[in-house]
Design a protein around this motif. Structure first.
Motif, mmCIF file in Angstrom:
data_model
loop_
_atom_site.group_PDB
_atom_site.id
_atom_site.type_symbol
_atom_site.label_atom_id
_atom_site.label_comp_id
_atom_site.label_asym_id
_atom_site.label_seq_id
_atom_site.Cartn_x
_atom_site.Cartn_y
_atom_site.Cartn_z
ATOM 1 N N GLY A 50 0.848 -1.273 -0.007
ATOM 2 C CA GLY A 50 0.100 0.095 0.228
ATOM 3 C C GLY A 50 0.787 1.096 0.180
ATOM 4 N N GLY A 51 2.101 1.051 0.123
ATOM 5 C CA GLY A 51 2.977 2.137 0.048
ATOM 6 C C GLY A 51 3.170 2.972 1.285
ATOM 7 N N TRP A 52 4.285 3.705 1.178
ATOM 8 C CA TRP A 52 4.543 4.366 2.449
ATOM 9 C C TRP A 52 3.384 5.298 3.058
ATOM 10 C CZ3 TRP A 52 8.236 2.547 5.231
ATOM 11 C CH2 TRP A 52 9.317 1.915 4.594
ATOM 12 N N LEU A 53 2.443 5.816 2.427
ATOM 13 C CA LEU A 53 1.418 6.430 2.948
ATOM 14 C C LEU A 53 0.633 5.884 3.743
ATOM 15 C CD1 LEU A 53 -0.200 9.219 3.033
ATOM 16 C CD2 LEU A 53 -1.352 8.433 1.038
ATOM 17 N N ALA A 54 0.254 4.484 3.601
ATOM 18 C CA ALA A 54 -0.411 3.621 4.420
ATOM 19 C C ALA A 54 0.407 3.301 5.850
ATOM 20 C CB ALA A 54 -0.373 2.355 3.742
ATOM 21 N N PHE A 55 1.682 3.444 5.578
ATOM 22 C CA PHE A 55 2.705 3.310 6.821
ATOM 23 C C PHE A 55 2.441 4.328 7.615
ATOM 24 C CE2 PHE A 55 6.843 3.552 8.974
ATOM 25 C CZ PHE A 55 6.735 2.352 9.494
ATOM 26 N N ALA A 56 2.659 5.660 7.043
ATOM 27 C CA ALA A 56 2.419 7.002 7.753
ATOM 28 C C ALA A 56 1.211 6.846 8.455
ATOM 29 C CB ALA A 56 2.887 8.096 7.000
ATOM 30 N N ARG A 57 -0.154 6.365 7.746
ATOM 31 C CA ARG A 57 -1.455 6.711 8.345
ATOM 32 C C ARG A 57 -1.449 5.800 9.523
ATOM 33 N NH1 ARG A 57 -3.117 11.282 6.755
ATOM 34 N NH2 ARG A 57 -3.705 11.318 4.515
ATOM 35 N N ALA A 58 -0.872 4.442 9.627
ATOM 36 C CA ALA A 58 -0.793 3.428 10.508
ATOM 37 C C ALA A 58 -0.119 4.345 11.720
ATOM 38 C CB ALA A 58 -0.162 2.291 10.332
ATOM 39 N N LEU A 59 1.037 5.050 11.656
ATOM 40 C CA LEU A 59 1.546 5.832 12.618
ATOM 41 C C LEU A 59 0.632 6.797 13.407
ATOM 42 C CD1 LEU A 59 5.323 6.183 11.267
ATOM 43 C CD2 LEU A 59 4.291 4.609 12.999
ATOM 44 N N GLU A 60 0.253 7.567 12.394
ATOM 45 C CA GLU A 60 -0.854 8.742 12.500
ATOM 46 C C GLU A 60 -1.857 8.212 13.500
ATOM 47 O OE1 GLU A 60 -3.682 11.710 9.734
ATOM 48 O OE2 GLU A 60 -3.869 9.516 9.547
ATOM 49 N N LYS A 61 -2.445 7.081 13.156
ATOM 50 C CA LYS A 61 -3.684 6.411 13.898
ATOM 51 C C LYS A 61 -3.140 6.207 15.243
ATOM 52 C CE LYS A 61 -6.992 2.651 13.703
ATOM 53 N NZ LYS A 61 -6.628 1.746 14.728
ATOM 54 N N ARG A 62 -2.149 5.387 15.503
ATOM 55 C CA ARG A 62 -1.634 5.135 16.782
ATOM 56 C C ARG A 62 -1.204 6.461 17.603
ATOM 57 N NH1 ARG A 62 -2.470 2.913 21.134
ATOM 58 N NH2 ARG A 62 -0.612 2.072 22.323
ATOM 59 N N PHE A 63 -0.769 7.561 16.872
ATOM 60 C CA PHE A 63 -0.346 8.651 17.622
ATOM 61 C C PHE A 63 -1.532 9.422 18.247
ATOM 62 C CE2 PHE A 63 0.498 13.443 17.277
ATOM 63 C CZ PHE A 63 1.435 13.398 18.249
ATOM 64 N N LEU A 64 -2.565 9.467 17.457
ATOM 65 C CA LEU A 64 -4.037 9.906 17.762
ATOM 66 C C LEU A 64 -4.622 9.323 18.647
ATOM 67 C CD1 LEU A 64 -5.376 11.146 14.091
ATOM 68 C CD2 LEU A 64 -4.446 12.426 15.857
ATOM 69 N N GLU A 65 -4.521 7.930 19.022
ATOM 70 C CA GLU A 65 -5.248 7.121 19.856
ATOM 71 C C GLU A 65 -4.222 7.388 21.128
ATOM 72 O OE1 GLU A 65 -6.237 3.050 17.030
ATOM 73 O OE2 GLU A 65 -4.418 3.076 18.586
ATOM 74 N N LEU A 66 -3.104 7.686 21.321
ATOM 75 C CA LEU A 66 -2.444 8.014 22.405
ATOM 76 C C LEU A 66 -2.634 9.487 22.800
ATOM 77 C CD1 LEU A 66 0.866 6.469 21.606
ATOM 78 C CD2 LEU A 66 -0.709 5.631 23.185
ATOM 79 N N GLY A 67 -3.552 10.118 22.175
ATOM 80 C CA GLY A 67 -3.748 11.624 22.437
ATOM 81 C C GLY A 67 -3.090 12.618 21.939
#
Length: 200
Positions: A50-67
Motif C-alpha cells: 500500500g506504499g509509505w502513505l499507508a505506513f504513515a497513516r498507521a503511525l498517525e492512527k496510533r499517535f492520535l489514539e495516544l492523545g
C-alpha cells in the motif's frame, strides 16, 4: 567493496557485487552490502504493502489514539523565543504554539536558514560539506506496461556509458513494485530508477 570485488575470480559475481549499492561507489565498507542482505534473509526488512502513505497513516492512527494532535497544512513561519531560549513555533497566520521542546523534521537548510534565523540564531554548519557521501538521483515513473513478472531490482549494465546527473553512468538500476498491486493500475507498473550522482 572494491577490495572484495578485486579478489573475486568469477567476473559475473564481481559484476553483481559492483552494483549492489546505489550510491557511494565501491569505496564503502563491505558491511554496506552485507547488512541489507542479512536483514532480508532474517525477514527483518521490507516495504509496506500500500506504499509509505499507508505506513504513515498507521503511525498517525496510533499517535492520535495516544492523545496526540496533528495540524496538517499549518505552515511554520518561524520560532518564538524567550530570553534566548526557543520556546515555540509561529505559524504563517500568526498563531503561536509554545512547548518545552521544539523539534524540526524539516531539512537542514530550511531549519537553519529560515527557522533559526527567525530568532537571530546564527546558522551552524553541522557537517563538513567535503565529507558528505554521494547520493543517487531517484526517478519514479509509471508505465502502461505490466512488468510484475520481474521480481526484484534489475540492473542494466550499459554497453555505452552516458552522462546523466553529472556523472558517467555505466549501469542503471530499476526497482519494480511487483509485490504491491496498489502501486499501479492493472496492466501498468510503478518503477523507481536510481542514478548515481554527486551530493551536489
Amino acid at each position: 567493496i572494491r577490495d572484495f570485488v578485486n579478489d573475486l575470480n568469477d567476473p559475473d559475481c564481481a559484476q553483481v557485487f559492483s552494483h549492489l549499492v546505489h550510491f557511494g561507489g565501491l569505496d564503502l565498507p563491505m558491511l554496506t552490502v552485507m547488512l541489507p542482505i542479512a536483514y532480508s534473509h532474517r525477514k527483518m526488512t521490507g516495504q509496506p504493502i500500500g506504499g509509505w502513505l499507508a505506513f504513515a497513516r498507521a503511525l498517525e492512527k496510533r499517535f492520535l489514539e495516544l492523545g496526540g494532535k496533528i495540524m496538517y497544512e499549518a505552515r511554520v513561519r518561524g520560532l518564538s523565543s524567550d530570553k534566548g531560549t526557543i520556546n515555540g513555533i509561529i505559524l504563517e497566520n500568526g498563531t503561536v504554539f509554545t512547548a518545552p521542546r521544539v523539534l524540526s523534521a524539516a531539512d537542514g537548510t530550511f531549519t537553519q536558514s529560515t527557522l533559526l534565523s527567525s530568532v537571530g540564531v546564527s546558522s551552524i554548519q553541522t557537517y563538513d560539506s567535503q565529507q558528505v557521501s554521494d547520493q543517487p538521483v531517484q526517478v519514479s515513473i509509471g508505465v502502461k506496461y505490466d512488468l510484475t513478472q520481474h521480481h526484484g531490482p534489475i540492473t542494466l549494465v550499459l554497453d555505452k556509458q552516458s552522462r546523466v546527473a553529472g556523472r558517467m553512468q555505466h549501469a542503471l538500476t530499476f526497482h519494480i513494485n511487483y509485490f504491491d498491486s496498489s502501486a499501479a493500475p492493472k496492466s501498468s507498473s510503478s518503477i523507481i530508477a536510481f542514478i548515481d550522482s554527486s551530493y551536489n
